[in-house]
Scaffold this motif. Structure first.
Motif, short mmCIF file in Angstrom:
data_model
loop_
_atom_site.label_atom_id
_atom_site.label_comp_id
_atom_site.label_asym_id
_atom_site.label_seq_id
_atom_site.Cartn_x
_atom_site.Cartn_y
_atom_site.Cartn_z
N ALA A 91 0.83 -1.20 0.00
CA ALA A 91 0.00 0.00 0.00
C ALA A 91 0.86 1.25 0.00
N ALA A 92 1.99 1.24 0.73
CA ALA A 92 2.86 2.42 0.78
C ALA A 92 3.41 2.73 -0.61
N GLU A 93 3.83 1.71 -1.34
CA GLU A 93 4.33 1.94 -2.70
C GLU A 93 3.21 2.43 -3.61
N ALA A 94 1.99 1.96 -3.39
CA ALA A 94 0.87 2.40 -4.21
C ALA A 94 0.59 3.89 -4.00
N ILE A 95 0.59 4.33 -2.73
CA ILE A 95 0.32 5.75 -2.45
C ILE A 95 1.44 6.62 -3.01
N LEU A 96 2.69 6.17 -2.88
CA LEU A 96 3.81 6.93 -3.42
C LEU A 96 3.69 7.06 -4.94
N THR A 97 3.30 5.99 -5.61
CA THR A 97 3.14 6.04 -7.07
C THR A 97 2.02 6.98 -7.46
N LEU A 98 0.92 6.98 -6.70
CA LEU A 98 -0.19 7.88 -7.00
C LEU A 98 0.23 9.35 -6.84
N ARG A 99 0.98 9.65 -5.80
CA ARG A 99 1.43 11.04 -5.58
C ARG A 99 2.38 11.48 -6.69
N GLN A 100 3.30 10.61 -7.07
CA GLN A 100 4.24 10.97 -8.14
C GLN A 100 3.50 11.18 -9.45
N SER A 101 2.49 10.40 -9.70
CA SER A 101 1.73 10.55 -10.93
C SER A 101 0.96 11.87 -10.94
N ILE A 104 -5.86 -1.61 -9.82
CA ILE A 104 -6.30 -3.00 -9.66
C ILE A 104 -5.66 -3.49 -8.36
N LEU A 105 -6.48 -3.59 -7.34
CA LEU A 105 -6.01 -3.76 -5.96
C LEU A 105 -6.31 -5.17 -5.46
N ASP A 126 -4.81 -2.59 5.55
CA ASP A 126 -6.03 -3.24 5.09
C ASP A 126 -6.46 -2.62 3.77
N SER A 127 -6.87 -3.46 2.82
CA SER A 127 -7.22 -2.96 1.50
C SER A 127 -8.39 -2.00 1.54
N ASP A 128 -9.36 -2.20 2.46
CA ASP A 128 -10.49 -1.26 2.53
C ASP A 128 -10.04 0.10 3.03
N LEU A 129 -9.07 0.14 3.97
CA LEU A 129 -8.55 1.44 4.43
C LEU A 129 -7.80 2.15 3.31
N LEU A 130 -7.08 1.38 2.47
CA LEU A 130 -6.39 1.98 1.34
C LEU A 130 -7.40 2.59 0.37
N CYS A 131 -8.53 1.89 0.16
CA CYS A 131 -9.58 2.43 -0.72
C CYS A 131 -10.11 3.75 -0.16
#
Length: 782
Positions: free
Chosen positions: A533-543, A554-555, A563-568
């Protein structure tokens, strides 16, 4: 052929005839060589004699010619030459003087001849010898040739006559001493049978004082006769025993088939009640404990039904009566159906059921999809059964392709207990289960892999396995399938909305992430993949900072650091990512998971095992909704209405009228209830005679007919119905055989009676639905 018959009438067999020919040819060859040598010698002798004659004539004539030339008496020279021709062997004479004058007598010889030259010398007393000219004498060899050839032919005829007489004498000797005994031996061997072996071979001749070759042959044949006689007696007794054993085996096999048919019928009848009423009971209001009891009941009954089917399949294959279909089908649909069927079983054990299909697989092939699904269902069920944690992967690879055929490899890989190397040869043995632990804990008759291998052999393929204890096993099949015509190809899903999109895959499980990336790479999209999840948030911010936003995430339903629901929820709360769509893929979806993620902000929910069939259409629909300004939560069921609208005809405006003919009251009540739940008006009859009476006064859309009933059975009732329809020019009503007998011959018997389909008990709601969809003009929905 005529010559052979003539020789046989004379008692001359082929061997004697060949011997005669060989002797004749060899003798003639010797005669020719001897005659030729004799003729050559005689020719040389005659040639030498002719030269001696010329020398003597010249010796006598030379003094006379020298005097005449010295005296210049030319007339005397010519007279001398003419006198020389008086010798028969002299054909031409010529004198050439030193002054150049030439005197000739006779005609020059053109063909082969003997010619000698003599010098004419004058010898006088007191003077040296003086050459006066040259004498030439020619003698023709034609007469010599004619005489020698005539003599040679006469000699050859005489020698040939002698050779012929000698050969006939030799043939007679060979006939009396050898060939007639060989014929006797040959006739004796031709007449050899169990009765002829009793009499020994005895040649008609005087016993020789010393054993010869024929005596040895006679003795050897009689020794062989005695041995054959003993072996023939043993063989006859063994043959009689084998015939008795074969008859016994035929009777036993017939009894086995009757037993299987009876067992199938007797077991399927109560199984029909158990499964049917368990299904009806499951639809009622039950607490969790009662629901568990019902599921256990259903699972046990289905296992027993599977064992019965395995026994029947083994019996059909042993009898060589199992015939494979060759129809067009989509292998992707077969694999998707397999994943849907076994997905629940995998989820119950917490396993990831993965499907991986080669993108080069054609959409339409020809083969037997039912038997192929049976093979894969067995292999995958075993993989789930023997795996406690990890994954089960079904992968399809295209090995090669030609103009008409394609070679594929389908592997089922698991992370289960594995198989020891010494046990691998036993996995295909019938009625064998590996290890005492499995025999105690796991159900089944040990027939599955045996049936799979025999089915694969019938398809012309092969089945193999590789396994490591404690790490898992991989079973794979390789077979060739025929490409179906282009008209039967499947329509590819619409992917226009996916093109050019940026996708982020968040999955910590390497195999699952790899499969998802392989599927997405088939389209023109930009993909990034992370493990947490940390890598996903970092990628979203860089984008977002780079002004190249992520279009969809695609999670995985489980990520290790959040938790995947908290990430959503965190993604949804960020306004920079409000247009980003979130699709959750779950390895082990449970009831209520979709609603839970919907409330957390996800836009779609899908089981990972359905990626092959649903991932692309769901992404397309997510982006289509975004372009229309909509936000609809999607599941696999969201894709079905449009598909059903394409594939199914409209629902009927009135309920279907069904006649159910069943003598067993329990099964009659159960089947009627199942049909009523499918929206049918059901009329029942307890035998064929009652059914024919109802058909005469009422109109029905379909008839479900039990085959074995008292009074008038289903076969006879169907025959009478078809006869009545022909006589009254009525449209035939579809008749479906509903029977507990599931042998191959039972289905053929139903076809001959005029029935349209064959359904083996125990039946369930899905089987009845499939039959109704096949023969009615609309689909039936609960």
């Amino acid at each position: 052929m005529a010559l052979r018959l003539s020789l046989r009438k004379l008692g001359i067999r082929p061997l004697a005839a060949r011997l005669l020919v060989y002797v004749l040819l060899f003798s003639l060859l010797l005669s020719l060589v001897a005659t030729g040598a004799q003729m050559v010698g005689e020719f040389e002798q005659r040639k030498s004699n002719l030269m001696d004659v010329q020398n003597r004539v010249a010796e006598m004539l030379l003094p006379i010619l020298s005097k005449n030339l010295w005296m210049l008496d030319m007339e005397a020279v010519e007279t001398s030459l003419e006198g020389l021709l008086a010798f028969p062997s002299m054909q031409y004479a010529e004198v050439q003087s030193e002054t150049g004058e030439i005197f000739r007598a006779g005609q020059p010889v053109e063909h082969e001849h003997i010619e000698q030259h003599y010098t004419i010398v004058l010898n006088s007393e007191g003077r040296p010898p003086q050459e006066l000219g040259t004498l030439t004498i020619s003698s023709s060899l034609a007469t010599v040739y004619d005489e020698i050839i005539g003599r040679g032919l006469l000699l050859l005829m005489f020698q040939s006559l002698i050779v012929m007489l000698g050969t006939l004498g030799l043939l007679l000797i060979v006939r009396l001493t050898l060939t007639r005994h060989l014929e006797a031996i040959s006739d004796y061997i031709k007449r050899l049978n169990f009765d002829a072996l009793i009499a020994p071979l005895k040649l008609r001749r005087k016993p020789p004082s010393k054993p010869d070759e024929l005596s040895e042959v006679e003795h050897a044949l009689n020794v062989m006769r005695a041995q054959l006689l003993e072996e023939a007696r043993d063989l006859r007794q063994s043959n009689l025993r084998s015939q008795d054993e074969r008859d016994e085996a035929v009777r036993a096999n017939h009894a086995k088939n009757l037993f299987l048919a009876n067992v199938s019928h007797e077991l399927r009848t109560p199984l029909q009640s158990v499964l049917g009423y368990a299904s009806l009971l499951e639809d009622t209001e039950l607490d969790q404990e009662q629901l568990d009891y019902v599921k256990t009941l259903q699972s046990s009954a289905e296992s027993l039904s599977a064992i019965i089917n395995d026994l029947l399949d083994i019996s059909s294959m042993e009898a060589g009566k199992l015939v494979l279909e060759n129809i067009a089908f989509d292998l992707r649909d077969t694999l998707n159906d397999l994943v849907i069927m076994l997905g629940g079983r995998a989820r119950e054990k917490g396993l990831a059921l993965e499907l991986r299909v080669d993108e080069n697989l054609p959409s339409a092939l020809r083969g037997d999809p039912i038997r192929l699904r049976q093979i894969l269902l067995n292999l995958t069920s075993n993989a789930i059964k023997f795996t406690d944690s990890g994954h089960v992967l079904i992968s399809l690879e295209v090995l090669g392709r030609s103009h008409e055929d394609i070679q594929i490899r389908i592997a089922v890989e698991d992370t289960g207990v594995g198989i020891h190397s010494e046990d691998l040869p036993l996995v295909y043995e019938p009625y064998v289960q590996l290890g005492q632990r499995f025999r105690r804990q796991l159900p089944g008759a040990g027939l599955g892999l045996t049936i799979c291998r025999q089915l694969i052999n019938l398809m012309g393929g092969n089945l193999d396995v590789q396994s490591t204890p404690g790490e898992g096993s991989t079973f794979w099949i390789e077979l060739n399938l025929t490409l179906a015509p282009e008209g039967s190809t499947r329509v590819r899903p619409d992917t226009r909305m996916i093109l050019g999109k940026r996708l982020l895959v968040v999955d910590s499980y390497a195999l699952s992430r790899k499969i998802t990336l392989e599927m997405l790479s088939r389209h023109e999209v930009e993909i990034e993949a992370v493990k947490s999840a940390a890598e996903a948030i970092l990628t979203l911010r860089q984008s977002s900072e780079g002004d190249i936003p992520i279009d969809a995430i695609i999670l995985d339903g489980f990520v290790p650091d959040m938790d995947s629901d908290l990430l959503c929820q965190q993604i949804r709360e960020n306004p920079d990512w409000k247009e980003t769509r979130i699709l959750v893929l779950s390895s082990n979806p449970q009831r209520g998971d979709a609603e839970h993620f919907r409330q957390a902000g996800a836009d779609g929910f899908l089981s990972k095992s359905l990626r092959e069939s649903c991932l692309t259409p769901m992404l397309h629909q997510l982006f289509a909704d975004r372009s229309n300004g909509q936000r609809t939560f999607l599941t696999r069921f969201s894709l079905q209405p449009a598909q059903e609208q394409r594939e199914r005809t409209p629902l009927p405006s009135q309920r279907m009228r069904i006649l159910l003919v069943e003598d067993n009251p329990v099964n009659r009540t159960l089947t009627r209830r199942l049909l009523e739940k499918l929206g049918c008006d059901v009329t029942t009859a307890n035998d064929g005679e009652a059914a024919l009476g109802l058909i005469q006064w009422h109109q029905f859309d379909m008839i479900f007919m039990d085959c074995v009933m008292p009074r008038v059975d289903g076969f006879e009732a169907t025959r009478r119905l078809r006869q009545r329809e022909r006589e009254q020019n009525q449209l035939p009503v579809p008749v479906v055989a509903l029977t507990a007998s599931a042998m191959e011959k039972d289905e053929e018997r139903c076809r001959r009676a005029g029935m349209d389909a064959f359904v083996a008990k125990p039946v369930n709601m899905e089987m009845l639905r499939a039959v109704l969809e096949q023969f009615c003009q609309s689909a039936i929905d609960v």
